[in-house]
Design a protein around this motif. Sequence first.
Motif, PDB file in Angstrom:
ATOM      1  N   THR A 103      54.382  29.147  34.438  1.00  0.00           N
ATOM      2  CA  THR A 103      55.062  28.027  34.250  1.00  0.00           C
ATOM      3  C   THR A 103      54.270  26.754  33.815  1.00  0.00           C
ATOM      4  OG1 THR A 103      54.545  27.400  36.621  1.00  0.00           O
ATOM      5  CG2 THR A 103      56.485  29.177  36.279  1.00  0.00           C
ATOM      6  N   GLY A 104      53.173  26.858  33.641  1.00  0.00           N
ATOM      7  CA  GLY A 104      52.291  25.538  33.490  1.00  0.00           C
ATOM      8  C   GLY A 104      52.475  24.457  34.448  1.00  0.00           C
ATOM      9  N   GLN A 105      52.818  24.793  35.756  1.00  0.00           N
ATOM     10  CA  GLN A 105      52.982  23.637  36.622  1.00  0.00           C
ATOM     11  C   GLN A 105      51.773  23.908  37.520  1.00  0.00           C
ATOM     12  OE1 GLN A 105      55.580  21.367  36.434  1.00  0.00           O
ATOM     13  NE2 GLN A 105      56.043  22.122  34.671  1.00  0.00           N
ATOM     14  N   PRO A 106      51.473  22.655  38.269  1.00  0.00           N
ATOM     15  CA  PRO A 106      50.290  22.814  39.438  1.00  0.00           C
ATOM     16  C   PRO A 106      50.717  23.556  40.495  1.00  0.00           C
ATOM     17  CG  PRO A 106      50.893  20.320  38.575  1.00  0.00           C
ATOM     18  CD  PRO A 106      52.042  21.417  38.142  1.00  0.00           C
ATOM     19  N   MET A 107      49.749  24.338  40.978  1.00  0.00           N
ATOM     20  CA  MET A 107      50.010  25.041  42.120  1.00  0.00           C
ATOM     21  C   MET A 107      48.718  25.022  42.964  1.00  0.00           C
ATOM     22  SD  MET A 107      49.458  29.028  40.867  1.00  0.00           S
ATOM     23  CE  MET A 107      47.883  29.697  40.501  1.00  0.00           C
ATOM     24  N   GLU A 108      48.859  25.522  44.329  1.00  0.00           N
ATOM     25  CA  GLU A 108      47.813  25.566  45.022  1.00  0.00           C
ATOM     26  C   GLU A 108      47.686  27.053  45.502  1.00  0.00           C
ATOM     27  OE1 GLU A 108      46.482  24.523  49.801  1.00  0.00           O
ATOM     28  OE2 GLU A 108      47.471  23.059  48.468  1.00  0.00           O
ATOM     29  N   LEU A 109      46.349  27.548  45.378  1.00  0.00           N
ATOM     30  CA  LEU A 109      46.375  29.101  45.173  1.00  0.00           C
ATOM     31  C   LEU A 109      46.397  29.545  46.705  1.00  0.00           C
ATOM     32  CD1 LEU A 109      45.633  31.712  43.618  1.00  0.00           C
ATOM     33  CD2 LEU A 109      43.247  31.146  44.064  1.00  0.00           C
ATOM     34  N   LYS A 110      47.047  30.436  47.092  1.00  0.00           N
ATOM     35  CA  LYS A 110      47.087  31.055  48.733  1.00  0.00           C
ATOM     36  C   LYS A 110      46.895  32.627  48.397  1.00  0.00           C
ATOM     37  CE  LYS A 110      50.954  27.778  49.611  1.00  0.00           C
ATOM     38  NZ  LYS A 110      52.363  27.361  50.105  1.00  0.00           N
ATOM     39  N   ALA A 111      46.628  32.976  49.774  1.00  0.00           N
ATOM     40  CA  ALA A 111      46.376  34.255  50.108  1.00  0.00           C
ATOM     41  C   ALA A 111      47.667  35.091  49.529  1.00  0.00           C
ATOM     42  CB  ALA A 111      45.895  34.523  51.422  1.00  0.00           C
ATOM     43  N   ALA A 112      47.767  36.000  48.980  1.00  0.00           N
ATOM     44  CA  ALA A 112      48.789  36.889  48.550  1.00  0.00           C
ATOM     45  C   ALA A 112      48.559  38.380  48.604  1.00  0.00           C
ATOM     46  CB  ALA A 112      49.170  36.639  47.047  1.00  0.00           C
ATOM     47  N   VAL A 113      49.691  39.151  48.942  1.00  0.00           N
ATOM     48  CA  VAL A 113      49.605  40.760  48.843  1.00  0.00           C
ATOM     49  C   VAL A 113      50.445  40.923  47.534  1.00  0.00           C
ATOM     50  CG1 VAL A 113      50.244  42.901  50.032  1.00  0.00           C
ATOM     51  CG2 VAL A 113      49.427  40.883  51.318  1.00  0.00           C
ATOM     52  N   ILE A 114      49.625  41.734  46.491  1.00  0.00           N
ATOM     53  CA  ILE A 114      50.134  41.988  45.567  1.00  0.00           C
ATOM     54  C   ILE A 114      50.332  43.659  45.279  1.00  0.00           C
ATOM     55  CG2 ILE A 114      49.907  41.924  42.761  1.00  0.00           C
ATOM     56  CD1 ILE A 114      48.440  39.473  43.178  1.00  0.00           C
ATOM     57  N   ARG A 115      51.548  44.219  45.374  1.00  0.00           N
ATOM     58  CA  ARG A 115      51.868  45.735  45.205  1.00  0.00           C
ATOM     59  C   ARG A 115      51.068  46.417  46.284  1.00  0.00           C
ATOM     60  NH1 ARG A 115      53.872  46.955  40.307  1.00  0.00           N
ATOM     61  NH2 ARG A 115      54.303  48.818  41.079  1.00  0.00           N
ATOM     62  N   GLY A 116      50.955  45.675  47.600  1.00  0.00           N
ATOM     63  CA  GLY A 116      50.459  46.409  48.746  1.00  0.00           C
ATOM     64  C   GLY A 116      48.939  46.017  49.032  1.00  0.00           C
ATOM     65  N   VAL A 117      48.338  45.261  48.101  1.00  0.00           N
ATOM     66  CA  VAL A 117      46.874  45.079  48.226  1.00  0.00           C
ATOM     67  C   VAL A 117      46.656  43.485  48.252  1.00  0.00           C
ATOM     68  CG1 VAL A 117      44.625  45.081  47.222  1.00  0.00           C
ATOM     69  CG2 VAL A 117      46.305  47.196  46.821  1.00  0.00           C
ATOM     70  N   GLU A 118      45.783  43.120  49.315  1.00  0.00           N
ATOM     71  CA  GLU A 118      45.499  41.563  49.529  1.00  0.00           C
ATOM     72  C   GLU A 118      44.817  41.086  48.421  1.00  0.00           C
ATOM     73  OE1 GLU A 118      44.419  38.480  53.132  1.00  0.00           O
ATOM     74  OE2 GLU A 118      43.720  40.423  53.177  1.00  0.00           O
ATOM     75  N   SER A 119      44.840  39.996  47.889  1.00  0.00           N
ATOM     76  CA  SER A 119      44.058  39.246  46.731  1.00  0.00           C
ATOM     77  C   SER A 119      43.711  38.005  47.422  1.00  0.00           C
ATOM     78  CB  SER A 119      44.941  38.996  45.825  1.00  0.00           C
ATOM     79  OG  SER A 119      43.890  38.694  44.459  1.00  0.00           O
ATOM     80  N   LYS A 120      42.319  37.984  47.466  1.00  0.00           N
ATOM     81  CA  LYS A 120      41.658  36.791  48.246  1.00  0.00           C
ATOM     82  C   LYS A 120      41.056  35.599  47.235  1.00  0.00           C
ATOM     83  CE  LYS A 120      40.431  39.132  52.353  1.00  0.00           C
ATOM     84  NZ  LYS A 120      39.244  39.517  53.583  1.00  0.00           N
ATOM     85  N   GLY A 121      41.856  35.450  46.120  1.00  0.00           N
ATOM     86  CA  GLY A 121      41.404  34.483  44.981  1.00  0.00           C
ATOM     87  C   GLY A 121      41.849  34.687  43.640  1.00  0.00           C
ATOM     88  N   MET A 122      41.459  34.127  42.670  1.00  0.00           N
ATOM     89  CA  MET A 122      41.801  34.531  41.444  1.00  0.00           C
ATOM     90  C   MET A 122      40.488  34.575  40.558  1.00  0.00           C
ATOM     91  SD  MET A 122      45.389  32.793  40.586  1.00  0.00           S
ATOM     92  CE  MET A 122      45.304  33.232  39.023  1.00  0.00           C
ATOM     93  N   VAL A 123      40.414  35.297  39.371  1.00  0.00           N
ATOM     94  CA  VAL A 123      39.621  35.059  38.334  1.00  0.00           C
ATOM     95  C   VAL A 123      40.582  34.447  37.344  1.00  0.00           C
ATOM     96  CG1 VAL A 123      37.575  36.834  38.855  1.00  0.00           C
ATOM     97  CG2 VAL A 123      39.750  37.535  37.784  1.00  0.00           C
ATOM     98  N   LEU A 124      39.882  33.470  36.767  1.00  0.00           N
ATOM     99  CA  LEU A 124      41.024  32.368  35.916  1.00  0.00           C
ATOM    100  C   LEU A 124      40.808  32.633  34.369  1.00  0.00           C
ATOM    101  CD1 LEU A 124      40.097  29.475  38.351  1.00  0.00           C
ATOM    102  CD2 LEU A 124      41.866  30.937  38.271  1.00  0.00           C
ATOM    103  N   SER A 125      41.904  32.274  33.889  1.00  0.00           N
ATOM    104  CA  SER A 125      41.995  32.233  32.494  1.00  0.00           C
ATOM    105  C   SER A 125      41.866  30.700  31.933  1.00  0.00           C
ATOM    106  CB  SER A 125      43.249  32.884  31.803  1.00  0.00           C
ATOM    107  OG  SER A 125      44.387  31.870  32.274  1.00  0.00           O
ATOM    108  N   GLU A 126      41.701  30.574  30.597  1.00  0.00           N
ATOM    109  CA  GLU A 126      41.740  29.212  30.096  1.00  0.00           C
ATOM    110  C   GLU A 126      43.010  28.428  30.451  1.00  0.00           C
ATOM    111  OE1 GLU A 126      40.892  28.981  26.052  1.00  0.00           O
ATOM    112  OE2 GLU A 126      38.772  29.834  26.277  1.00  0.00           O
ATOM    113  N   ARG A 127      44.234  29.068  30.491  1.00  0.00           N
ATOM    114  CA  ARG A 127      45.437  28.365  30.885  1.00  0.00           C
ATOM    115  C   ARG A 127      45.284  27.868  32.172  1.00  0.00           C
ATOM    116  NH1 ARG A 127      51.416  30.813  29.105  1.00  0.00           N
ATOM    117  NH2 ARG A 127      52.804  28.855  29.933  1.00  0.00           N
ATOM    118  N   GLU A 128      45.060  28.645  32.873  1.00  0.00           N
ATOM    119  CA  GLU A 128      45.113  28.384  34.409  1.00  0.00           C
ATOM    120  C   GLU A 128      44.079  27.124  34.730  1.00  0.00           C
ATOM    121  OE1 GLU A 128      46.014  32.802  35.779  1.00  0.00           O
ATOM    122  OE2 GLU A 128      44.083  32.484  35.468  1.00  0.00           O
TER     123      GLU A 128
END
Length: 819
Positions: A103-128
């Motif tokens: 979306t290009g909008q500001p966001m705060e990273l939260k813990a998320a479960v993606i397709r049944g697996v917990e993700s504890k952060g992000m590796v980032l792209s230039e857009r993010e």
Amino acid sequence: MKAPISWLKEYVDINIPAEEVAEKLTAAGNEVSGISSTVPAWEGVVVAEVLSVEPHPNADRLRLVTVNTGSEQPKVVCGAPNVAVGKKVAFAGIGTKLVDGHTGQPMELKAAVIRGVESKGMVLSERELGISDRHEGILELPSEAVIGTKLADLLGDQVLELDITPNRVDCMSITGIAREIFAVTVSKDIPQMEIKSITMPDTAYEEKGPDISSLLSVTIDAPDLCPRYTAAVVKDVKIAESPDWLKKRLTAVGMRPINNIVDITNYVMMEYGQPMHAFDMSKIAGGKINVRRAAEGEKFVTLDGEERILSGDTLMIADGEKAVAIAGVMGGANSEVSAETKDIILESANFNSTGIHHASHRLKLGSEASMRFERNLNPELAMHALKRAVQLILQICGGQAATGLINIYPGKKTRLGVQVPASRFSLVLGADLGYDKILRAFKALGIEFYWETVDEAEYGTGGETQFLRVYSPWWRTDLNIPEDMIEEVARIYGYDNLPVRPLSGDIPKRVGPPILAFKKLWRIALAGFGFQEMMSLSLSSFDALERTTSDGKLTAEPVKLLNPMTSEQECLRTNLRAPLLTAVSSNRRFEEGGFRFFEVGRAYHSKPGSLPAEPEMVCGVIAGEAEPAGWQQGKRPFDFYDAKGLLETILGRMNLPYTLEPGNDSGLRPGHQAQISVAGVTFGVFGEVHPKVLKNFDIEEKAFLFEINLTSLMPKVRPGRSYQPLPKYPAVMRDIALVLDESVTHKQVSDILANFSLLKEVRLFDVYSGKQVPDGKKSLAYRLSFQSPAATLTDNEVDKVMAEIVSTLMSQLGATLRA
């Protein structure tokens, strides 16, 4: 001035935090107002290494990535195709604020479960990260990046933001700031004998082109405005976009990249502090450059497309047919470098600071170049910068440099140096630092020095005195007197390190300009008479000034503002009357009784061809009731004699032999005004405000005004007080009533009576015109006081003087005695 730390490190070894560098620069007199970064803070984003990449159990396009942040090894869900073991990536933990890649909008990273697996952060792209719009894959970082480092520290650059004082034009360059950093930080850790200057760029380059004299000739017709002109020619250059490193540096200091040639001239200006300009050689007619004054009214189209009308004192760069640039301010559209340019002329010149200041401000064309020229650049700087620019052009744009350089130097001066007595350092600084610290400071600043011994026998002191002959470096133009050199020692030694010692004697009393005390005297006197002081703006409008006169004609020409903020502030006031009359009008709506207002301040009178006159004035106005109604008398309004008595009382305290004469001020009522003079110099006027002026300010009652020129009056004031002994012998009083023409004034009568030595006092006690006197006549009745310092006067002596008085009045004024 912005100075990126990474750029500074090319010239000086900076091994302390930027905050400490800023503190030391500020303490040495170059204030650092802030430290910024070329990238966002990216709080919570660090460098991480990919440890493993595994398939996602529930999604074919997703993978499970384990990363090492230095403090933990979280597992995240990632869909980037370029993620691989061993790569360095940008990692954001839970709670990090980012830009949503979809979306290009500001966001705060939260813990998320993606397709049944917990993700504890992000590796980032230039857009993010907000760097660009690329989001097809993650941002890959250099393999040498240290795990756990903040991403902002890795990708960004800290930038010092300095507020440079006008005298330090050398610090309007990266190398100048680097020299300051070297002097206040690095040099302190180097043995004195090993102190050298900063590491300057290598400006050597290969000359493969023809001799420059066969390609270009330069003449200077205005050597007073152009002390030095240097130039180079580079052929067969390729105009293109600048390399990333050059664009990033220009962007970091607040400049917009354009093309490689223009960017190099801007880069060298920021690096050395020397403005430069590049001309398309094919557009320079005849291969000739002439530095000349503009013709009065000459028109010229600058790079911004605007046509400028020039004055005769504007310095121009011209070719064999036309003007091609306003020297030191802006180039012309008719010679700019374009994509088709093949050969260029590179200008690096020195221009008169005052001339550039007047031209840029008159044309409203302030620029980074004119800002530096206005601050008095050293002509020696031109050649250093020129060689550096040619070297960069050959490196980035290709081409061939012509053999040799143009160097026209009519303003070359002999280098004399400054002679500083060795004893003066301790006298000015209040401490004996020792010669080792003095010489160390000079070496750190690149200042050359030699010891001299001077025999002072011819001055009557005898003996020999040690001096330092000090030569300022070519990049400094602010070191011209011994105190400048001593101040440099104090800066580098550290102001905080100088000992604090009390003064050896009493602090001398401050003696201000005499006019300040004179103004205070009038303030005290008027306040004692019940006046209230006003303070108004010096700015006014032509309409307000014209309304203070009955005919709309001003006696003094106002000083006009070139760029007034409002129509009510279009000029400087020529008198103080308008605010006082406005105060009477506005206050009458809310108050009854009498008003007494005054103001002390400057008026401004335009003088063609010179600076305006700025006389100090005091102006006052009275209106309404002089005395309120009481049980013994009714209310009495102010009149002419209240203003007259007020001024006579104040001037009498000053022991001034003033005279009153009929006035002709257009703001006062004719026949009801007087001007005040001393020794033939008129310094003031008072009287009833003209009815037209009252109407202009919506005043429906009589008002009386006085205006005194304090600047003219003060030289006439006699210091001290006069003294007369009390009379020993009694006075003899006589009354006399005279019938005179209505045109005869009391002053004419009193001037005649003043010639009789035995007559000590004259008091007018009655003025009458009516049935008892003929038409066109009036009666003036006086009480005369006769007194002799030697004996008691007899009636016969007084009668004799009275007869002489009557005879004189009859012969000179046509007076008759009233029966």
